[in-house]
Design an enzyme around this catalytic site. Structure first.
Site, short mmCIF file in Angstrom:
data_model
loop_
_atom_site.label_atom_id
_atom_site.label_comp_id
_atom_site.label_asym_id
_atom_site.label_seq_id
_atom_site.Cartn_x
_atom_site.Cartn_y
_atom_site.Cartn_z
N HIS B 27 0.83 -1.19 0.00
CA HIS B 27 0.00 0.00 0.00
C HIS B 27 0.88 1.25 0.00
CE1 HIS B 27 -2.39 -3.29 1.67
NE2 HIS B 27 -3.47 -2.64 1.31
N HIS B 259 -4.03 3.26 -3.43
CA HIS B 259 -4.19 2.79 -2.06
C HIS B 259 -3.47 1.47 -1.80
CE1 HIS B 259 -6.03 1.40 1.68
NE2 HIS B 259 -6.29 0.27 1.05
N GLU B 405 -17.60 -3.44 24.60
CA GLU B 405 -16.81 -4.66 24.77
C GLU B 405 -15.55 -4.65 23.91
OE1 GLU B 405 -20.02 -4.60 23.83
OE2 GLU B 405 -21.07 -5.19 25.67
N HIS B 467 -28.25 -14.68 24.97
CA HIS B 467 -27.22 -14.47 25.97
C HIS B 467 -26.47 -15.75 26.35
CE1 HIS B 467 -29.01 -10.57 26.12
NE2 HIS B 467 -28.30 -10.17 27.15
#
Lengths: 661, 661
Positions: B27, B259, B405, B467
């Site tokens: 890149h 890129h 999280e 859950h």
């Protein structure tokens, strides 16, 4: 005397606190806090018909804060859905009750999607709102003209996927999406001040949203805010509803103690007194029950009008078929396989996938594609999906999801659950980890999302271990109800696509190569991949070995077989593109492919450029497993395959040695 | 004649384009676009010493946009780090070169963390900045006084984890964190306009950040922006650097074509001409090499001064030990096991973990805890970590990560990699999916992050399938270099914690129950869990069965053994809290625990409340596997264990039948 809004809302509060109390488990705080907002929504704004929960032009309502499940169970019951019954609610969170801990679309019509894992409800709602605008562009206002409403809590707004979802929604100008934010300033740890200092309205405005605010306990003010939301048609709206969690509970309301625990007998009694709610648990006063039932009938006339429009519309039958979403596997396979025989040219399966998609997207307008900013790598855009969806024209069949893998997958789930669209979207397989919570939820929800995951092994080469999947294919195989495909050539890729599109009861994920592969199958005939695993080549000498491989390693297995057979060692080659489909075959079929004979008679060998854990299921412990149980490295694909020992030259001698040992 | 900033920057451009060209992979766009910004940073602002890459008080530099790896390889080489050599760079992306596709901390000192999976670099930098402030609060300005600098691209800012990371950073007022945004308006799919319409500076401001802007190709303007960033000490700063991707490439610069692909010979030649760069590939003009080397020596004096302060400081030795991070397993085990014997009381392993953490956090100040807003459920806060870290006082040893999280796990990795801190953080095991990309990166980076994942099975009960982990424990076991622990009682929990804390070369994850468990082990003696699996109870009759279980299912295995032994069938019970540790034992040890005899002689049986896939490794295909290969359900734990057949009453008869069959 007319029933007041407060009494209607208190019915929600009573059912919620009583159900949680009976279960001795659950979350009373949110349903009690948002009862007033929900009452305004379900009595005056939401377009729905409890007698036909699947009415295609209904508004979609998503309870993103799924822990407040008693809110939606209460509303479905009160407005007249067949289920949940009052017994169902009294059995909240018990085995067999459709009133599960969190709302599940597969348990109760009227629940649009399964929520609980925070943030995903908002993101799925974005997908539903995209689906609505896209189908509107295709079928017109007469048939498709509805909104998507969401109730979300602070958790839904704090999760990373919220950023991705609202970024996409703002960019696409989804003016018919309205998110009701339960701004109660409480999280499980305590005050939101413990963990966030963000100016949420300013963030939403910066992301292209319209923001209005209201007192979430003043029904007139709530209605005023909703009207302002409806008036803004060019941007999605966030309605900040300032509420008190557990509103109505005189001692515990406003505190995190009411979030996820029963109120307790004393507080329930105190709440009854404070609300002047004299009925026994699960008993509703007749006048309140009647008023709610009346609210549930409000869309009967609009629904009838819509049905009349559908019947008179030229495209009505097409619309109905589109929403039904039936695809015949044989028909899809025929489309996908047509012209796919590549005359032996080596081609990556990501390219094979593009060739298949050219055919499928041309044949099936329901397919809407996209990529998380890897379009040229995932090969997900075709001539039929060449036009992208934009805020000014929703007719395009391609979504530039941006660098938002999780948001993409969740939005795809929303599109699939809305109906009328079969979404497929791409990223690199290693980034399936980013999207994994939504992939799991697709499987749980039985949503037909198709995940196109390219660059599926060390075969991607120089990008190195950060980008090389090792554990991913098998870790995805562990998700129940997800079909994970790893096809070996163009024909298997077409077969996998046919299975994925035709499947109505769950998601599929295609793991595709960056590197070119040999063509090992000829087109035509039965969809062998549909069986999950099959004998690709039978031993010519007495069978001593069965080589089992997937994807890019099938050609290696063929070379190993050649080397063995050259030495007079008979070797079957089994291609196993989809474990879950193979496991679902009859024992007779499985025993034919993998005969249950002693390892000393027939040695089973797996070859897959990923973790070997799990392959014992097919090789038996006594078999051999060639794979990669460590992170990858940066180099060309050829060098890496050699370095990791995944070449016929390195494998064949080990198989021979095992046979002699 | 003095070497200009432009010439310094062009050295980066030349090395980057030539390395990508030689590799025919990589890149070039980002390193060329950000060369001017990086030059200002590494010549005038960053505090670092190439002769001692591990100097504790160095500024941390994170290349979050890791695909631009040639930027950091160029900088490390030019400023005088021992590696990479120019040969290493010429072998960019080749097998054996430390210049991997993406920057890897385990390959090259000077690379603070492994980046490439987008967004995580920024989030790890937040953790590093937290670590710096916390250690500063503990050890003072004389020893800890550095900044964290980040280069991030549009992808890093669009990813969901960015929202979580900047929300935490803004909340904690991390004024010494500076993110340089490479605002080049290009993504892989094309213009950023394709997928985003966000006002990024406004979003950052709404999240508590200071925002400044500059022309990313005007070194004076860049320095002015950096000065403004330094002047703001109460908020993290986003520096918007307006750049042209691939700057210097006259035809491809400014386009997404630059890129992720080599420029090609023609464009390389055109770039050389445009930059008036006449050296051959991998050759640097002497004056430019000298000027860069001079820049690399700028911190020699400050480093010497710091060393003098360290030597004279009263807490210098403590600081050095703290940064070294050595923990003796036996010593940790002693702390953790002390007083843990619970006299037979039933207790959940999440509670056992809290008891252990009380001891460990009291003994080891390096332990910094936290939770993603599940503190009362994860049991992660102790007396020693009772005080939370805040923007006004960083001395607290607990982080309220919020409902973030992924951001938590990534920040933990940054804290661990910074050194001086052993971070542990909690959420529900099912939400390990949200954090999974960071858990993987912890393993790849060999970061000592300890993930405390409670509610580890259907045993959590009524919250239901959204859950309830089913596939999670095994899916995490598949991640290389991650120790996954599922202890069965307080003693095993203490043993697992001891192993996790003492481990220096990678992360650990503890899967802990919500429900109470019997105590099956007595405290004292050897850390048996450290072997991963061990014979918990030996058969008293002739051994016909080996029951292998983990966590909450060990007590079930003991009951099954009781039932079998009552019928004269000898049954070993093996507890296997950590697969990876067991697999690392000697063959002799493993063969003692699981003797390699025919299944007809000794039947192996696994019991684990999760997917059975993978257990064939230990049971052999011919053994029995009791588990759950579908999604869970909502009910009490007892009812669910019965419903899913995971009780001794249901398992024992099947084992007997198998023995007779």
């Amino acid at each position: 005397m007319a029933v007041s809004d407060a009494q209607l809302a208190n019915a929600i509060r009573a059912l919620s606190m009583d159900a949680v109390e009976a279960a001795n488990s659950g979350h009373p705080g949110m349903p009690m806090g948002m009862a007033d907002v929900a009452t305004v929504l379900f009595t005056k704004y939401l377009k729905y018909d409890p007698t036909d929960p699947h009415w295609p032009d209904r508004d979609r309502f998503v309870l993103s804060a799924g822990h407040g499940s008693m809110l939606i169970y209460s509303l479905l019951h009160l407005t007249g859905y067949a289920r949940p019954t009052i017994e169902d609610i009294a059995n909240f969170r018990q085995l067999g009750s459709p009133c599960a801990g969190h709302p599940e679309n597969f348990e109760l019509p009227g629940i649009e999607c399964t929520t609980g894992p925070l943030g995903q409800g908002v993101a799925m709602a974005v997908g539903m709102a995209i689906a609505e605008r896209h189908l509107n562009a295709e079928f017109g206002d007469a048939l498709v003209d509805h909104r998507t409403w969401v109730i979300a809590g602070d958790g839904c707004l704090m999760e990373g996927v919220n950023h991705e979802a609202i970024g996409l929604a703002g960019h696409l100008g989804l003016g018919r999406l309205i998110v009701l934010w339960d701004d109660n300033k409480i999280t499980i740890d305590g005050s939101t001040d413990l963990s966030t200092s963000e100016d949420i309205p300013a963030r939403y405005r910066a992301t292209g949203w319209h923001v209005v605010e209201c007192d979430g306990h003043d029904t007139a003010d709530i209605a005023r805010a909703f009207d302002e939301a409806l008036a803004e048609t060019g941007k999605p709206t966030l309605v900040r509803c300032r509420t008190i969690i557990g509103k109505g509970a005189p001692n515990k309301g406003g505190s995190h103690k009411v979030h996820g625990s029963p109120l307790g007998a004393d507080e329930v009694a105190a709440t009854r007194a404070a609300l002047v709610w004299e009925s026994e648990p699960f008993v509703l006063p007749d006048d309140i029950r009647a008023a709610w039932a009346e609210a549930g009938r409000v869309a009967a006339v609009p629904h009838a009008d819509w049905t009349a429009r559908l019947e008179s519309a030229g495209n009505g039958a097409e619309f109905t078929a589109r929403m039904a979403g039936d695809f015949d596997l044989d028909a899809v396979a025929k489309v996908a396989l047509d012209d796919i025989a590549r005359g032996g040219a080596k081609v990556a399966t990501r390219k094979s996938s593009e060739l298949v998609l050219e055919k499928l997207t041309a044949a099936y307008p329901a397919l809407v594609g996209g990529s998380a900013d890897l379009t040229p790598s995932n090969n997900t855009q075709t001539k039929s999906t060449a036009t992208a969806m934009t805020a000014s024209d929703y007719s395009g069949r391609y979504v530039h999801y941006g660098i938002r893998e999780f948001g993409m997958a969740a939005a795809m789930n929303g599109m699939a659950l809305h109906g009328g669209i079969v979404p497929y979207g791409g990223t690199f397989l290693v980034f399936s980890d980013y999207a994994r919570p939504a992939i799991r939820l697709a499987a749980l929800q039985q949503a037909r999302s198709i995940f196109v995951m390219t660059h599926d092994s060390i075969g991607l080469g120089e990008d190195g271990p950060t980008h090389q999947p090792v554990e991913h294919v098998t870790s995805l195989r562990l998700i129940p109800n997800l079909d994970v495909w790893r096809p070996c050539d163009s024909v298997e890729t077409a077969e996998a696509w046919a299975c994925a599109v035709a499947r109505k009861d769950g998601p599929s994920l295609l793991a595709l190569t960056r590197q070119n592969l040999r063509q090992v199958r000829k087109a035509g005939g039965e969809n062998l991949s549909a069986k999950g695993g099959y004998r690709l080549r039978a031993a010519t000498a007495e069978r001593r070995v069965i080589l089992i491989a997937t994807g890019s390693e099938v050609e290696i297995a063929l070379d190993v077989a050649d080397a063995l057979e050259a030495d007079g060692i008979g070797a079957d080659v089994v291609s196993m593109p989809c474990w879950s489909r193979f496991d679902a075959q009859s024992a007779a079929y499985r025993d034919d492919v993998l005969p249950p004979v002693a390892p000393e008679q027939v040695l089973r060998v797996s070859i897959e450029a990923g973790t070997t854990i799990g392959w014992e299921r097919y090789t038996m412990v006594q078999g051999l497993r060639f794979g990669i149980d460590r992170f990858g490295a940066s180099a060309s694909a050829d060098k890496l395959y050699d370095y990791f020992g995944l070449t016929a030259a390195k494998i064949a001698p080990q198989v021979k040695a095992a046979l002699q040992g």
